[in-house]
Design an enzyme around this catalytic site. Structure first.
Site, PDB file in Angstrom:
ATOM      1  N   PRO A  65       0.846  -1.198   0.000  1.00  0.00           N
ATOM      2  CA  PRO A  65       0.000   0.000   0.000  1.00  0.00           C
ATOM      3  C   PRO A  65       0.883   1.249   0.000  1.00  0.00           C
ATOM      4  O   PRO A  65       1.968   1.251   0.587  1.00  0.00           O
ATOM      5  CB  PRO A  65      -0.806  -0.124   1.295  1.00  0.00           C
ATOM      6  CG  PRO A  65      -0.035  -1.044   2.157  1.00  0.00           C
ATOM      7  CD  PRO A  65       0.741  -1.951   1.248  1.00  0.00           C
ATOM      8  N   HIS A  66       0.436   2.268  -0.691  1.00  0.00           N
ATOM      9  CA  HIS A  66       1.228   3.485  -0.774  1.00  0.00           C
ATOM     10  C   HIS A  66       0.316   4.689  -0.954  1.00  0.00           C
ATOM     11  O   HIS A  66      -0.810   4.565  -1.426  1.00  0.00           O
ATOM     12  CB  HIS A  66       2.256   3.409  -1.905  1.00  0.00           C
ATOM     13  CG  HIS A  66       1.674   2.993  -3.216  1.00  0.00           C
ATOM     14  ND1 HIS A  66       1.388   1.677  -3.523  1.00  0.00           N
ATOM     15  CD2 HIS A  66       1.304   3.710  -4.299  1.00  0.00           C
ATOM     16  CE1 HIS A  66       0.875   1.615  -4.735  1.00  0.00           C
ATOM     17  NE2 HIS A  66       0.809   2.833  -5.231  1.00  0.00           N
ATOM     18  N   ALA A  67       0.827   5.835  -0.551  1.00  0.00           N
ATOM     19  CA  ALA A  67       0.024   7.056  -0.612  1.00  0.00           C
ATOM     20  C   ALA A  67       0.932   8.267  -0.666  1.00  0.00           C
ATOM     21  O   ALA A  67       2.073   8.229  -0.206  1.00  0.00           O
ATOM     22  CB  ALA A  67      -0.873   7.136   0.625  1.00  0.00           C
TER      23      ALA A  67
END
Length: 155
Positions: A65-67
């Site tokens: 997951p990345h943001a």
């Protein structure tokens, strides 16, 4: 770019059971707040927003997951090992037990992609994943991750 710079030792955790992806994102937000001084609610919202575009489970029990977030000056990471794998909607439909989250500055551009590629390469290595799954000590997990990159660069 090096994992030892992206990932602080205090951003590595082990959890027994996680009830949902949402709960996992809450924990990742807390790790980001504790280790990097980010607002946990911003980190959680950004992870959930990115995940709504499509699952970040890349297969073989791994999720990335990345943001992107305002207020960051460098890409930062958080690693979680789950003792009980969690359904993550991964591409191979396998539950996830190794989660490496990345938080990047809003305008990070290529650095975000380089960090994602680095983490992806590291967690595609079967031997590294076996070592991660065989250990429950966060310090050991941090060492495995940072040493894996060092040894793969030497090859």
């Amino acid at each position: 770019m090096q994992l030892s710079i992206l990932l602080k030792p205090e951003a590595v955790r082990v959890f027994g059971k996680m009830s949902s992806k949402k709960r996992l994102f809450q924990e990742l937000g807390e790790i980001a707040a504790t280790a990097y001084g980010l607002a946990s609610s911003d980190a959680i919202d950004a992870l959930q927003e990115r995940e709504s575009l499509g699952p970040t489970g890349v297969g073989h029990g791994v999720a990335l997951p990345h943001a992107r977030l305002h207020g960051l000056d460098h890409v930062r990471g958080a690693f979680v090992r789950l003792e009980k794998p969690l359904d993550f909607g991964a591409v191979d439909r396998q539950p996830v037990d190794l989660v490496f989250a990345l938080f990047a500055p809003q305008d990070s551009g290529v650095d975000h992609l380089k960090a994602l590629a680095l983490v992806s390469r590291t967690l595609r290595d079967t031997a590294t994943c076996e070592k991660l799954r065989a250990n429950t000590d966060p310090a050991t997990l941090h060492a495995v991750l940072t040493e894996a990159q060092t040894s793969s660069q030497a090859a």
